[in-house]
Design an enzyme around this catalytic site. Sequence first.
Site, PDB file in Angstrom:
ATOM      1  N   HIS A 296     -26.265  10.836 111.707  1.00 54.84           N
ATOM      2  CA  HIS A 296     -27.373  10.390 111.114  1.00 54.84           C
ATOM      3  C   HIS A 296     -27.418   9.344 109.802  1.00 54.84           C
ATOM      4  CE1 HIS A 296     -29.422  14.057 112.732  1.00 54.84           C
ATOM      5  NE2 HIS A 296     -30.610  13.559 112.108  1.00 54.84           N
ATOM      6  N   GLY A 297     -25.928   8.916 109.672  1.00 56.66           N
ATOM      7  CA  GLY A 297     -25.830   8.043 108.989  1.00 56.66           C
ATOM      8  C   GLY A 297     -26.265   8.418 107.552  1.00 56.66           C
ATOM      9  N   GLY A 298     -26.758   7.257 106.735  1.00 54.58           N
ATOM     10  CA  GLY A 298     -27.201   7.747 105.305  1.00 54.58           C
ATOM     11  C   GLY A 298     -28.546   8.703 105.328  1.00 54.58           C
TER      12      GLY A 298
ATOM     13  N   THR B  92     -22.816  43.019  95.213  1.00 57.42           N
ATOM     14  CA  THR B  92     -22.004  42.234  94.474  1.00 57.42           C
ATOM     15  C   THR B  92     -22.422  42.226  93.005  1.00 57.42           C
ATOM     16  OG1 THR B  92     -22.121  40.736  96.425  1.00 57.42           O
ATOM     17  CG2 THR B  92     -21.260  39.732  94.484  1.00 57.42           C
ATOM     18  N   GLU B  93     -21.460  42.029  92.097  1.00 54.68           N
ATOM     19  CA  GLU B  93     -21.472  42.090  90.745  1.00 54.68           C
ATOM     20  C   GLU B  93     -20.610  40.756  90.114  1.00 54.68           C
ATOM     21  OE1 GLU B  93     -20.031  46.028  89.109  1.00 54.68           O
ATOM     22  OE2 GLU B  93     -21.503  46.809  90.203  1.00 54.68           O
TER      23      GLU B  93
ATOM     24  N   GLU C 208     -25.208  43.497 110.722  1.00 60.44           N
ATOM     25  CA  GLU C 208     -25.431  42.347 109.781  1.00 60.44           C
ATOM     26  C   GLU C 208     -24.840  41.176 110.178  1.00 60.44           C
ATOM     27  OE1 GLU C 208     -24.520  44.412 105.756  1.00 60.44           O
ATOM     28  OE2 GLU C 208     -23.654  42.579 105.278  1.00 60.44           O
ATOM     29  N   ARG C 209     -23.454  41.669 110.522  1.00 60.60           N
ATOM     30  CA  ARG C 209     -22.548  40.246 111.060  1.00 60.60           C
ATOM     31  C   ARG C 209     -22.967  39.697 112.104  1.00 60.60           C
ATOM     32  NH1 ARG C 209     -16.959  43.106 108.777  1.00 60.60           N
ATOM     33  NH2 ARG C 209     -17.685  42.868 106.548  1.00 60.60           N
TER      34      ARG C 209
ATOM     35  N   PRO D 134     -21.639  45.851 111.728  1.00 59.19           N
ATOM     36  CA  PRO D 134     -21.703  45.177 112.945  1.00 59.19           C
ATOM     37  C   PRO D 134     -23.140  44.501 112.961  1.00 59.19           C
ATOM     38  CG  PRO D 134     -20.766  47.244 113.411  1.00 59.19           C
ATOM     39  CD  PRO D 134     -20.925  47.179 112.145  1.00 59.19           C
TER      40      PRO D 134
HETATM   41  C1  LIG Z   1     -26.678  32.796  98.825  1.00 55.91           C
HETATM   42  C2  LIG Z   1     -25.786  33.989  98.635  1.00 55.91           C
HETATM   43  C3  LIG Z   1     -26.388  35.225  98.962  1.00 55.91           C
HETATM   44  C4  LIG Z   1     -25.540  36.687  98.904  1.00 55.91           C
HETATM   45  N1  LIG Z   1     -26.414  37.758  98.994  1.00 55.91           N
HETATM   46  C5  LIG Z   1     -26.085  38.941  98.790  1.00 55.91           C
HETATM   47  C6  LIG Z   1     -26.852  40.215  98.611  1.00 55.91           C
HETATM   48  O1  LIG Z   1     -27.885  39.992  99.320  1.00 55.91           O
HETATM   49  N2  LIG Z   1     -26.144  41.121  98.330  1.00 55.91           N
HETATM   50  C7  LIG Z   1     -25.064  41.314  97.914  1.00 55.91           C
HETATM   51  O2  LIG Z   1     -24.477  42.433  97.377  1.00 55.91           O
HETATM   52  N3  LIG Z   1     -24.183  40.134  97.807  1.00 55.91           N
HETATM   53  C8  LIG Z   1     -24.813  39.116  98.301  1.00 55.91           C
HETATM   54  N4  LIG Z   1     -23.766  37.847  98.180  1.00 55.91           N
HETATM   55  C9  LIG Z   1     -22.625  37.941  97.514  1.00 55.91           C
HETATM   56  C10 LIG Z   1     -21.651  37.800  98.708  1.00 55.91           C
HETATM   57  O3  LIG Z   1     -21.599  38.552  99.693  1.00 55.91           O
HETATM   58  C11 LIG Z   1     -19.941  37.553  98.006  1.00 55.91           C
HETATM   59  O4  LIG Z   1     -20.066  36.257  97.402  1.00 55.91           O
HETATM   60  C12 LIG Z   1     -19.075  37.426  98.982  1.00 55.91           C
HETATM   61  O5  LIG Z   1     -18.779  38.889  99.628  1.00 55.91           O
HETATM   62  C13 LIG Z   1     -17.798  36.993  98.307  1.00 55.91           C
HETATM   63  O6  LIG Z   1     -17.752  37.741  96.930  1.00 55.91           O
HETATM   64  P1  LIG Z   1     -17.214  36.955  95.710  1.00 55.91           P
HETATM   65  O7  LIG Z   1     -18.155  35.882  95.694  1.00 55.91           O
HETATM   66  O8  LIG Z   1     -17.169  37.629  94.592  1.00 55.91           O
HETATM   67  O9  LIG Z   1     -15.785  36.225  96.146  1.00 55.91           O
HETATM   68  P2  LIG Z   1     -14.450  36.851  95.910  1.00 55.91           P
HETATM   69  O10 LIG Z   1     -14.306  38.100  96.410  1.00 55.91           O
HETATM   70  O11 LIG Z   1     -14.083  36.446  94.451  1.00 55.91           O
HETATM   71  O12 LIG Z   1     -13.534  35.848  96.736  1.00 55.91           O
HETATM   72  C14 LIG Z   1     -13.007  34.317  96.315  1.00 55.91           C
HETATM   73  C15 LIG Z   1     -12.148  33.835  97.483  1.00 55.91           C
HETATM   74  O13 LIG Z   1     -11.009  34.835  97.611  1.00 55.91           O
HETATM   75  C16 LIG Z   1     -10.965  35.044  98.744  1.00 55.91           C
HETATM   76  N5  LIG Z   1     -10.386  36.480  99.120  1.00 55.91           N
HETATM   77  C17 LIG Z   1     -10.940  37.803  98.456  1.00 55.91           C
HETATM   78  N6  LIG Z   1     -10.211  38.728  98.992  1.00 55.91           N
HETATM   79  C18 LIG Z   1      -9.448  38.501 100.054  1.00 55.91           C
HETATM   80  C19 LIG Z   1      -8.194  38.776 100.862  1.00 55.91           C
HETATM   81  N7  LIG Z   1      -8.237  40.238 100.719  1.00 55.91           N
HETATM   82  N8  LIG Z   1      -7.746  38.054 101.413  1.00 55.91           N
HETATM   83  C20 LIG Z   1      -7.754  36.670 101.629  1.00 55.91           C
HETATM   84  N9  LIG Z   1      -8.567  36.087 100.906  1.00 55.91           N
HETATM   85  C21 LIG Z   1      -9.480  36.784  99.955  1.00 55.91           C
HETATM   86  C22 LIG Z   1     -12.056  34.866  99.478  1.00 55.91           C
HETATM   87  O14 LIG Z   1     -12.399  34.955 100.756  1.00 55.91           O
HETATM   88  C23 LIG Z   1     -12.947  33.772  98.957  1.00 55.91           C
HETATM   89  O15 LIG Z   1     -12.352  32.850  99.400  1.00 55.91           O
HETATM   90  C24 LIG Z   1     -24.501  36.633  98.262  1.00 55.91           C
HETATM   91  C25 LIG Z   1     -23.728  35.383  98.123  1.00 55.91           C
HETATM   92  C26 LIG Z   1     -24.615  34.167  98.087  1.00 55.91           C
HETATM   93  C27 LIG Z   1     -23.563  32.963  97.832  1.00 55.91           C
END
Ligand SMILES: Cc1cc2nc3c(=O)[nH]c(=O)nc-3n(C[C@H](O)[C@H](O)[C@H](O)COP(=O)(O)OP(=O)(O)OC[C@H]3O[C@@H](n4cnc5c(N)ncnc54)[C@H](O)[C@@H]3O)c2cc1C
Length: 382
Positions: free
Chosen positions: A343-345, A129-130, A247-248, A245
């Site tokens: 758990h309430g509050g 992710t970027e 990681e999911r 599969p």
């Molecule tokens: C705590 C945490 C740990 C993480 N760890 C890692 C890591 O170890 N390595 C790594 O690389 N990344 C990591 N991530 C990143 C994570 O995988 C991404 O945040 C996630 O894939 C969503 O990408 P985004 O944040 O850019 O959201 P976006 O892609 O900008 O999405 C924003 C919204 O648009 C929706 N959306 C996007 N495309 C579609 C579509 N085609 N159809 C319908 N809706 C869509 C999304 O579902 C979301 O609701 C982590 C994130 C968090 C918060």
Amino acid sequence: MPLQFERSWRNEELDALRDTAVRFIESEMQPQDEAARKRGHVGHALWRRAGELGLLCTDIPEEYGGGGGDFRHEAVIHEEMARRGLTGMSNSVHSIVAHYFLNHGTEEQKRRYLPAMARGELVGAIAMTEPGAGSDLQGIRTRAVREGDGYVIDGSKTFITNGYLAGVILVVCKTDPSQGARGTSILIVETKDREGFKVGRVLDKMGMKAQDTSELFFDGVRVPAENLLGGREGQGFFQLMSDLPYERLIIGLAAVACMEGAYEATLAYVRERKAFGQPIAEMQNTKFKLAEVATQIMVGRAFIDRCVEQIVAGTLDTATASMAKLWGSEAQGRVLDELVQLHGGYGFMNEYMVTRMYADARVQRIYGGTSEIMKEVIARAL
Ligand SMILES: Cc1cc2nc3c(=O)[nH]c(=O)nc-3n(C[C@H](O)[C@H](O)[C@H](O)COP(=O)(O)OP(=O)(O)OC[C@H]3O[C@@H](n4cnc5c(N)ncnc54)[C@H](O)[C@@H]3O)c2cc1C
């Protein structure tokens, strides 16, 4: 009553591993959790201790320093951490990274990184992710340019789990921007004394406070050519897709274990807590809510256990694993919301496990592919 459920894949060896995991978690991890949450990471010593006890890379072959087990061995450890709401040590990402090496690495890469990861000396992270690209990974901009006998990496990554403590990071880069998905490759970056590499902030998150989620910066970072995962350019997307599969399913599995731990804690709480002259547990609404939660856990477990058997047999497909992640994480959100309410509050106080679990659960629907992306993947397979 703890939920009675005969796990289809249980055996004595796995029970023994579960006992070791529980001892480590309760005696070494749990007592440090509050300090880790304040600090934003669990520290290297805990990783090394987990390695010493044989709790890392349990499903990596022994010849590469792992435990020689399969997904079930990993599952018992993920479950026991999730049941106690301990999310600081992302053993799951560590294991995912180990699988990239195992499934796609060259022989030399496997021998170089896997034993050190199994010992907890090198913590693994994967940086896809970027700031400008998450769900749509084709939009990444980090570049790796071939120069002489190596690559030069420029770009930045964000939200990277284990980012602060990582000793080895798999960085998803564009090696040929004109080629779309086929121009993507994964470069291995060892972080120690790596010139041009910088870890940014440990990010301030809604939950998972003890987990070091970080920004990473690559400014002319040089790595040798042999740090290209698998040794061939343009394989990055294929490598990412083929491990989905695994990681999911971890996310779905942790979701069910978390619900179970929260259910048991809530059961104890509502039996103790009184209102209007009777325990909260005696009220019909409480009974109905707990009945609904217990039913969801039992149903969820049956599905997840089936997926565990399939992944061990090598037959779990991406769509089914996406269902495990989608259903598990969505159910986790609904269930934790109900249990906080009971758990309430106190359910709003961070000293309670269900409160922390509620906050932690939110990201399960976002990372590893959002729920919307899971639906896209499942719909494509229909
Ligand atoms: C705590 C945490 C740990 C993480 N760890 C890692 C890591 O170890 N390595 C790594 O690389 N990344 C990591 N991530 C990143 C994570 O995988 C991404 O945040 C996630 O894939 C969503 O990408 P985004 O944040 O850019 O959201 P976006 O892609 O900008 O999405 C924003 C919204 O648009 C929706 N959306 C996007 N495309 C579609 C579509 N085609 N159809 C319908 N809706 C869509 C999304 O579902 C979301 O609701 C982590 C994130 C968090 C918060």
